[in-house]
Design a protein around this motif. Structure first.
Motif, PDB file in Angstrom:
ATOM      1  N   ALA A 379       0.823  -1.220   0.000  1.00  0.00           N
ATOM      2  CA  ALA A 379       0.000   0.000   0.000  1.00  0.00           C
ATOM      3  C   ALA A 379       0.852   1.265   0.000  1.00  0.00           C
ATOM      4  O   ALA A 379       0.482   2.271  -0.611  1.00  0.00           O
ATOM      5  CB  ALA A 379      -0.918  -0.010   1.225  1.00  0.00           C
ATOM      6  N   ALA A 380       2.000   1.226   0.669  1.00  0.00           N
ATOM      7  CA  ALA A 380       2.806   2.448   0.837  1.00  0.00           C
ATOM      8  C   ALA A 380       3.673   2.761  -0.386  1.00  0.00           C
ATOM      9  O   ALA A 380       3.934   3.925  -0.675  1.00  0.00           O
ATOM     10  CB  ALA A 380       3.699   2.308   2.070  1.00  0.00           C
ATOM     11  N   SER A 381       4.099   1.726  -1.103  1.00  0.00           N
ATOM     12  CA  SER A 381       5.074   1.950  -2.186  1.00  0.00           C
ATOM     13  C   SER A 381       4.429   2.604  -3.403  1.00  0.00           C
ATOM     14  O   SER A 381       3.226   2.459  -3.647  1.00  0.00           O
ATOM     15  CB  SER A 381       5.687   0.622  -2.626  1.00  0.00           C
ATOM     16  N   ASP A 382       5.263   3.297  -4.177  1.00  0.00           N
ATOM     17  CA  ASP A 382       4.814   3.842  -5.463  1.00  0.00           C
ATOM     18  C   ASP A 382       5.110   2.864  -6.582  1.00  0.00           C
ATOM     19  O   ASP A 382       4.342   2.722  -7.529  1.00  0.00           O
ATOM     20  CB  ASP A 382       5.543   5.168  -5.752  1.00  0.00           C
ATOM     21  N   VAL A 383       6.255   2.188  -6.455  1.00  0.00           N
ATOM     22  CA  VAL A 383       6.721   1.279  -7.497  1.00  0.00           C
ATOM     23  C   VAL A 383       7.083  -0.046  -6.834  1.00  0.00           C
ATOM     24  O   VAL A 383       7.593  -0.065  -5.711  1.00  0.00           O
ATOM     25  CB  VAL A 383       7.959   1.902  -8.199  1.00  0.00           C
ATOM     26  N   PHE A 384       6.787  -1.157  -7.518  1.00  0.00           N
ATOM     27  CA  PHE A 384       7.104  -2.479  -6.971  1.00  0.00           C
ATOM     28  C   PHE A 384       8.078  -3.161  -7.922  1.00  0.00           C
ATOM     29  O   PHE A 384       7.780  -3.326  -9.107  1.00  0.00           O
ATOM     30  CB  PHE A 384       5.821  -3.306  -6.834  1.00  0.00           C
ATOM     31  N   LEU A 385       9.233  -3.542  -7.410  1.00  0.00           N
ATOM     32  CA  LEU A 385      10.292  -4.067  -8.275  1.00  0.00           C
ATOM     33  C   LEU A 385      10.349  -5.587  -8.238  1.00  0.00           C
ATOM     34  O   LEU A 385      10.447  -6.191  -7.162  1.00  0.00           O
ATOM     35  CB  LEU A 385      11.637  -3.467  -7.824  1.00  0.00           C
TER      36      LEU A 385
END
Ligand code: ADP
Length: 489
Positions: A379-385
């Motif tokens: 929920a907190a991240s902008d991008v998921f790697l």
């Protein structure tokens, strides 16, 4: 679906099932698919080992003892106790053996071959004890491979078992359950089984091979991975077997995610609930996360990873160099923050500890397994790697998209099937993809995402919304599995 006026009966057999026992995506799948199948009229049930970690955690009040019996493994005789969970809509049988399952970890013991031979045999015996004659036993990964073999070559003579079919799903080809000849002993098989046509794999026994050869149908968890594993690069030594001999019974069915669990609208673990309509509230999750975990409080792009920390997941790319800098250092030259949650190989854990120290105000590194924290990170991240070298399906990117977090992935397996590279002309696409196994390209795609985040905010939001509006539920996949079960003759 009705067979002879009764619902089709399917028993799922798995070494991991969420929420009882989970190290990765396998558990998510078995925690969700049977539930969805029941909603669609299938009598789906589940069997798993009653691990030590489950005891006390789930079943203080909500389980009951069903039966117990002996299981013969060559000259050994081991008792098993069967417990059923009363708190779930899916009948769930837990097989209790202190000898085999009262241990701190699920796997990694030198008698794993015996533990899971016991599990397979105990499950087959269970059917008679509870008088449940399934139409299909759905096995998953190497731990359940021997069940397919035992059913076909040993139990088939017994009329009770004669008509049961097996489906074997490959969740990851890399883990094959390799062991020595002593496995033949516990499975009560002659040395004839130690041949290339049967179980032999470079001088060892492969439990994965048992599942592939002796099942009636093989599935894997994405269409692209189903093709990839027929090639030398991805087949882990079984590519010829799959491509030349077993291709006729193999199918790729894309996984979904459990919408009851992964839904930012109702997720109890995240700081602020939101939907695609109220995506503005997502940001509050980042602010609170920064506050709680000591990250500098500022509006910069937060890159998240939730993953097993193994070479499969592409962490070597971070150690390659771009402009004489480690890729990770190059990434951190942008105004970004970084969070990783995962456990695994020591080499990579040490690397992340190093980065945690070097970028202490801009990174949070959690080398543990924590589902609530995972959901906060989605929920907190902008991008998921997810720079995986190979990825059978991958659930992380699906969960990320559901939470409006933009995936940056390597174009392989299920990542290729689920993430669509953003096209600014058409405004279509759900993330960013790179093809080469190269740290340079991983960096370039993160840089592209960063440019959208900083300079083209409307497009970035569009990508988030595109992902959130996609349907990654189990509805479609469940229908495909039902058709597959009915097609077994
Ligand atoms: P794999 O099955 O290869 O591990 P997937 O992406 O298919 O990878 O599934 C991983 C699942 O495990 C996801 O639900 C992810 O959120 C979860 N997960 C992985 N590592 C952790 C961790 N350290 N803590 C909590 N959840 C984790």
């Amino acid at each position: 679906m009705i067979v002879n006026n009764t619902p089709l009966k399917c028993l799922f057999v798995s070494s991991e099932v969420a929420p009882y026992a989970k190290t990765g995506g396998l558990a998510d799948v078995i925690g969700a698919l049977p539930k969805k199948l029941r909603e669609q009229g299938i009598d789906a049930r589940v069997a798993l080992p009653y691990y030590h970690s489950i005891q006390g955690r789930f079943f203080d009040h909500d389980s009951h003892f069903l039966t117990s019996y002996d299981v013969h493994l060559g000259w050994r005789v081991q008792g098993v106790g069967i417990y059923e969970d009363d708190s779930t809509t899916v009948p769930t049988y837990l097989l209790k053996s202190d000898t085999y399952f009262a241990r701190p970890e699920f796997y990694g013991y030198k008698d794993d071959y015996e533990r899971f031979a016991f599990f397979c045999k105990a499950v087959l015996e269970l059917l008679r004890h509870i008088d449940f004659m399934p139409d299909v036993i759905h096995c998953n990964d190497w731990q359940t491979g021997p069940l397919c073999l035992l059913l076909k070559d040993k139990y088939r003579m017994d009329p009770f078992y004669a008509n049961i079919k097996t489906v074997y799903t490959i969740h990851n080809m890399k883990y094959q359950g390799l062991c020595g000849k002593e496995a033949l002993d516990v499975l009560e098989l002659s040395s004839d089984y130690m041949s290339a046509e049967r179980l032999e794999y470079h001088g060892a026994i492969s439990y994965m091979k048992a599942g592939l050869i002796y099942s009636d149908k093989i599935t894997t968890v994405s269409p692209t991975y189903a093709e990839e594993i027929k090639t030398y690069q991805y087949g882990c030594g079984l590519d010829r077997l799959l491509g030349d001999k077993l291709y006729y019974k193999m199918e790729g069915i894309l996984n979904g995610i459990d919408y009851d669990v992964y839904d930012p609208k109702i997720d109890p673990y995240i700081y602020k609930n939101y939907t695609w309509r109220s995506i503005g509230r997502k940001k509050e999750n980042k602010v609170k996360f920064q506050e709680e975990y000591g990250l500098e409080k500022k509006d910069c792009m937060l890159i998240g990873i939730v993953s097993r920390i193994t070479d499969q997941k592409g962490f070597d790319l971070m150690k390659q160099t771009v402009d004489s800098l480690w890729v990770m250092d190059k990434i951190m030259q942008m105004d970004v923050q970084f969070v990783i949650l995962g456990t695994g190989e020591q080499e990579y854990e040490e690397m992340f500890k190093h980065f945690a120290y070097k970028y202490r105000e801009r990174s949070a590194v959690f080398l543990t397994f924590n589902e609530a924290l995972a959901q906060k990170i989605y929920a907190a991240s902008d991008v998921f790697l997810m720079p995986s070298l190979f990825e059978p399906c991958g659930l992380g990117q699906l969960i990320a998209m559901r939470y409006g977090t933009v995936p940056v992935v390597r174009k392989t397996g299920g990542l290729k099937d689920t993430v669509i590279h953003y096209n600014p002309m058409t405004k279509e696409g759900t993330g960013f993809e790179f093809e080469d196994c190269s740290g340079y390209w991983m960096y370039k795609k993160l840089e592209e995402a960063y440019q959208y985040y900083v300079e083209k905010k409307e497009d970035f939001k569009q990508i988030q919304l595109n992902g959130m509006k996609k349907n990654f539920s189990w509805d479609e996949a469940a229908k495909k599995y039902i058709a597959l079960y009915h097609g077994l003759s």
